[in-house]
Enzyme design. Structure first.
Site: not given
Ligand code: PGA
Length: 247
Positions: A7-8, A96, A165, A171, A230
């Protein structure tokens, strides 16, 4: 089948296609390639060119979101599932936490899932508790609500993937313990089973997944793959996750 989904978010310009080309090159030569599927979700503006380039390749290009209406409407800056499909997107994320925090309600998410499926897009439906809910031991009740208020029995489960998630993990570099995560994924599968009876949608984990953390997650056999933020912006980091998962 396992999934590695990148997921960019708000990242990428036309030349960033080189990142996906490198990932594709790795995938073509990987001896484990039949065991997993790669999906990358770049921003809307790149969907058409990226989808065209990867049309006959194994990597799927998807969207990060869609609007909660089917076709055309008068909503400024909105992109419908029909429009996504018309430029070649194969799937879309829905729900999300970034979009939930910007106001996506369960009803809106239900419409998004419904119209995305109607337009033959695979849906990656994201759920997860925040830090306070976790602290107050509300994780399971939050997840149950998020899932049962949106996913319906009549939806085509073959095109639904659920991504767990935890918001506090996105993040931040913080990850759930192995036991916690195992229990939560099993719980999500139990809830899904109540809706879909036989074959369940795949359940992924997302939140600070990188080449290191994946070494811990790979022992949890209930996890059907990963949603990677990330670390998906670098071909090396993304490939390291796949390599370490199968090592
Ligand atoms: P992350 O994000 O790998 O940077 O923690 C995951 C996401 O928000 O899908």
């Amino acid at each position: 089948m396992k999934y590695f989904i990148g997921n960019w978010k708000m990242f990428g310009v036309p030349k960033s296609i080189n990142i996906i080309k490198k990932i594709n090159f790795f995938h073509l030569k990987d001896k484990n390639r039949k065991k997993y599927r790669i999906i990358i979700t770049p921003p809307y503006i790149l969907l058409e060119t990226f989808s065209k380039y990867f049309k006959n390749k194994k990597i799927l290009i998807g969207s990060q979101n869609c609007y909660q209406k089917d076709h055309f409407s008068s909503n400024t800056a909105a992109i419908s599932p029909y429009m996504l499909k018309s430029v070649g997107a194969k799937c879309t994320l829905v729900g999300h936490s970034d979009n939930r925090s910007e106001g996506d309600t369960n009803q809106m998410l239900k419409n998004k899932v419904n119209f995305a499926l109607k337009n033959n897009l695979k849906v990656v439906f994201c759920v997860g508790e925040n830090k306070i809910e976790k602290k107050n031991k509300k994780t399971f009740s939050v997840l149950k609500k998020q899932i049962t208020k949106v996913l319906e029995k009549k939806f085509n489960k073959d095109n639904i993937i659920v991504a767990y998630e935890p918001i506090w993990s996105i993040g931040t570099g913080k990850i759930p313990t192995k036991n916690e995560l195992e229990e939560t994924i099993i719980y999500i599968k139990k809830i899904l089973k109540q809706i879909y009876k036989k074959k369940n949608p795949a359940v992924l984990y997302g939140g600070s997944v990188d080449g290191n953390s994946v070494k811990i997650f790979k022992d949890i056999k209930e996890i059907d793959g990963f949603l990677i933020g990330g670390a998906s912006k670098s071909s090396k980091k993304f490939i390291d996750i796949i390599k370490n998962y199968y090592r």
